[in-house]
Scaffold this active site. Structure first.
Site, PDB file in Angstrom:
ATOM      1  N   LYS A 146      28.223  50.649  53.975  1.00 40.08           N
ATOM      2  CA  LYS A 146      29.439  51.454  53.726  1.00 40.08           C
ATOM      3  C   LYS A 146      30.601  50.534  53.339  1.00 40.08           C
ATOM      4  O   LYS A 146      31.280  50.759  52.341  1.00 40.08           O
ATOM      5  CB  LYS A 146      29.805  52.282  54.959  1.00 40.08           C
ATOM      6  CG  LYS A 146      30.902  53.286  54.674  1.00 40.08           C
ATOM      7  CD  LYS A 146      31.506  53.877  55.929  1.00 40.08           C
ATOM      8  CE  LYS A 146      32.656  53.035  56.393  1.00 40.08           C
ATOM      9  NZ  LYS A 146      33.393  53.572  57.531  1.00 40.08           N
ATOM     10  N   ASP A 165      30.581  57.940  54.593  1.00 41.79           N
ATOM     11  CA  ASP A 165      31.212  57.908  55.919  1.00 41.79           C
ATOM     12  C   ASP A 165      30.944  59.254  56.578  1.00 41.79           C
ATOM     13  O   ASP A 165      30.151  60.055  56.074  1.00 41.79           O
ATOM     14  CB  ASP A 165      32.720  57.598  55.793  1.00 41.79           C
ATOM     15  CG  ASP A 165      33.496  58.783  55.252  1.00 41.79           C
ATOM     16  OD1 ASP A 165      32.857  59.724  54.697  1.00 41.79           O
ATOM     17  OD2 ASP A 165      34.725  58.803  55.396  1.00 41.79           O
TER      18      ASP A 165
END
Ligand code: SF4
Length: 239
Positions: A146, A165
């Protein structure tokens, strides 16, 4: 928003009339294009909300943003970077001092270790500069996919993957774009259905959508221009 909603409604009818709820209808190119268009219309200027002046600052801010709001991270980073302006400076910082500076972001002991380790690795292994490939960034302590995707997309304009996310994860499921139960599985599914030139914008737009409209507990479906395209069980309103 009315026009966008009307357009989305037309596509929803065309893309999923007989196959509503089916994987084929959900992932029909026409439906994907309509979702992307609706996101462009609702969030034409969506950008990363973490304040930063360099790839290094963005990397640290993204590490600090785990389980924390971007607003909170933006409160602590100015003083953090004033005290330790470079990776080399932060690599030499004492952990207690780093912990004090980032305490309010939560999980501060682990995060302090991560950003100090990241500083050390960037200094020793990458000559003080954040590397520009996903494979290299994920070798930096505290930086998983991420974080790597955020830095690559925002700082270098590179789309090697998609940022997943909590908002992207939730909304990908609600919009029936993914079924996976991990962020990595959802990322792989999204990479198959979203055109690569939209990966960076898509993540920013969906994160904004998740903060403003498609919130976790009670989504504001009445205010959502994707509503005609969405058949989530969580919907709070149906047109
Ligand atoms: S209709 Fe509701 S659940 Fe579906 S994307 Fe919009 S806000 Fe989220």
């Amino acid at each position: 928003m009315h026009t966008a909603k009307t357009n989305a409604k037309k596509v929803a009818k065309r893309a999923t009339p007989a196959s509503k709820g089916s994987t084929r209808g959900d992932l029909a190119p026409e439906r994907i294009a309509a979702i992307l268009k609706a996101l462009d219309e609702a969030y034409p200027n969506a950008v990363c909300a973490l304040n930063h002046k360099s790839p290094w600052e963005l990397l640290v801010a993204t590490i600090l943003s785990a389980q924390c709001t971007d607003v909170r991270v933006n409160m602590v980073t100015p003083e953090l970077f004033r005290r330790f302006p470079t990776p080399a400076a932060m690599a030499k910082a004492g952990l207690p001092e780093l912990e004090d500076l980032i305490r309010t972001t939560g999980f501060f002991r682990n995060k302090a270790k991560s950003i100090q380790g990241a500083a050390q690795t960037i200094t020793d292994k990458f000559g003080g500069k954040v590397p520009e490939t996903l494979d290299e960034i994920i070798t930096v302590p505290g930086a998983a996919r991420k974080t790597a995707n955020v830095v690559l997309g925002v700082s270098f304009g590179k789309a090697e993957g998609l940022v997943v996310d909590t908002h992207v994860f939730r909304i990908a499921h609600r919009l029936s774009l993914a079924k996976g139960d991990t962020a990595q599985a959802v990322e792989q599914e999204l990479m198959r259905v979203i055109p690569q030139d939209k990966w960076i914008d898509f993540s920013h737009q969906v994160i904004h959508h998740g903060r403003q409209v498609c919130i976790a507990r009670k989504p504001k479906c009445h205010d959502c221009n994707l509503e005609p395209l969405c058949h989530s069980k969580d919907k709070t309103w149906q047109s």
